[in-house]
Structures are given as C-alpha cells and as structure tokens.
Design a protein around this motif. Structure first.
Motif, short mmCIF file in Angstrom:
data_model
loop_
_atom_site.label_atom_id
_atom_site.label_comp_id
_atom_site.label_asym_id
_atom_site.label_seq_id
_atom_site.Cartn_x
_atom_site.Cartn_y
_atom_site.Cartn_z
N SER A 170 0.82 -1.01 0.19
CA SER A 170 0.01 -0.07 -0.09
C SER A 170 0.74 1.20 -0.05
CB SER A 170 -0.98 -0.07 1.27
OG SER A 170 -1.95 -0.99 1.12
N ARG A 205 2.11 1.57 -3.68
CA ARG A 205 1.39 2.31 -4.62
C ARG A 205 0.97 3.72 -4.17
NH1 ARG A 205 -3.09 -0.70 -2.89
NH2 ARG A 205 -2.84 -2.12 -4.56
N ARG A 238 3.71 5.69 -5.56
CA ARG A 238 4.02 5.75 -7.06
C ARG A 238 2.81 6.57 -7.69
NH1 ARG A 238 0.65 3.26 -10.18
NH2 ARG A 238 -0.35 1.74 -8.80
N GLU A 239 1.75 6.32 -6.98
CA GLU A 239 0.46 7.21 -7.48
C GLU A 239 0.86 8.79 -7.35
OE1 GLU A 239 -2.91 5.64 -5.78
OE2 GLU A 239 -3.22 3.96 -7.34
N GLN A 259 2.07 1.37 -13.03
CA GLN A 259 2.84 0.36 -12.57
C GLN A 259 3.71 -0.01 -13.85
OE1 GLN A 259 0.19 -3.09 -11.56
NE2 GLN A 259 -0.12 -2.09 -9.37
N SER A 304 2.78 -5.14 -9.32
CA SER A 304 1.60 -5.65 -9.24
C SER A 304 1.46 -6.43 -7.84
CB SER A 304 1.04 -6.12 -10.27
OG SER A 304 -0.30 -6.33 -9.95
N GLU A 324 2.29 -4.57 -4.65
CA GLU A 324 1.20 -3.56 -4.30
C GLU A 324 -0.13 -4.43 -3.81
OE1 GLU A 324 0.31 -0.79 -7.29
OE2 GLU A 324 2.22 0.31 -6.81
#
Length: 182
Positions: free
Chosen positions: A7, A10, A13-14, A20, A35, A38
């Motif tokens: 989490s 993610r 990254r976001e 991804q 993937s 995450e």
C-alpha cells in the motif's frame, strides 16, 4: 509494528503520477512484480525495494517515514468514487486512497461474461459483499454458488476464490475487504 509495503508503494507511485508499467520500466523489474508487491502477495528484499524506489525516485528512509494523511472527508457522491479497475470489471472505491487504512469498500460492476480469471484469487484478510443487481457466480474453495439481488457472501480471503458474471445483464455489488487488497 508491521509495515504494509504494498500500500505504501502504491501511494508513493501514484503520488508521483506513475503507472505500474512506467515504474517497472524505470526500475528494471517486471510489471507483475510491482503488481504483486502492491497487492500484498510478494514482499521484496531490501535490495529489490531500493531498486524499485530508485525508479520513483525516493529513498528508503523517506519511504518508511511516510505517514498517511488523515482524510477530513466523510461523504462521497457516486461520481466521486475512485475507479481502480479497467475493462470488463469496474471497481469504484469509496475514498481517494486506502493507504494506512484497514478497510476497503468498493462498488463493483461485472459486465456479462466478466471473470476474475481461471487462477483463483488468494490474499490475507476477509471480504464480503451484497449483490445489488444481476447474477454473480462465486467460487470459494471449489464450492460454487450463483448469487442474485439481495444475496451475499463473506469468507476468509486466503481461501481460493473467483468471481464471474452470469446472465445477460451486468452484475452490481457493494463489497468490503479488510485489509485493502487493491
């Protein structure tokens, strides 16, 4: 204290606006590795995590020092749900992000014939849902049941499971998962 690396990755990254796929190219790892991490299905070694974080870029100490921001929002209109799925299955999440949270609530829509795949899903936690419309075939540990409006499921998520829309109309359901798995 357990750190949810997936989490956290993610979220970072976001926050940088990276997909991804873009992060995997930058870090020199496969998209499936990002993937799996995450989704909480793979724990990377420190060396692998550092290589991935170099692709963002963010240092290890900064990565582990991140504290989730508390949301001051309590209510969301239907058009404010965050789409986290694509294709024949739509997953619309309540809230902007689930980083640092223990519960994930989704409004799910499966188009006719949509399927989560032949390989069963398995992850830690629990999940449940109530079907709103349409028909959903749910398989848990090899047991199969077709659910219609008002029917529900609830199970330990480490048990192999699969979902498939049956019938000619889309299937809609409201689900909850703890801990978040997307």
């Amino acid at each position: 204290m357990t750190v949810d690396v997936g989490s956290r990755l993610r979220f970072v990254r976001e926050r940088q606006g990276l997909s991804q796929r873009e992060l995997s190219k930058r870090a020199g790892v496969t998209n499936s590795t990002i993937s799996l991490i995450e989704a909480g299905r793979m724990n990377p070694s420190i060396g692998a995590l550092k290589r991935i974080l170099d692709g963002i870029p963010v240092g290890l100490s900064e990565f582990f020092a991140i504290v989730p921001e508390a949301s001051s929002r309590f209510f969301y209109t239907a058009d404010e749900l965050t789409e986290i799925g694509k294709g024949l299955i739509s997953y619309r999440q309540v809230g902007e992000r689930v980083f640092g949270k223990t519960l994930q609530i989704l409004s799910e829509t499966y188009q006719p014939g949509a399927d989560t795949g032949r390989v069963p899903l398995m992850h830690e936690g629990q999940e449940g849902a109530v079907v709103i419309s349409g028909r959903l075939e749910v398989t848990v540990e090899g047991r199969v049941r077709v659910l219609g409006p008002g029917d529900a499921y609830y199970f330990e998520s480490h048990k192999p499971h699969r979902f498939r829309c049956v019938g000619q109309e889309p299937c809609r359901l409201i689900s909850a998962c703890t801990p978040p798995s997307f």
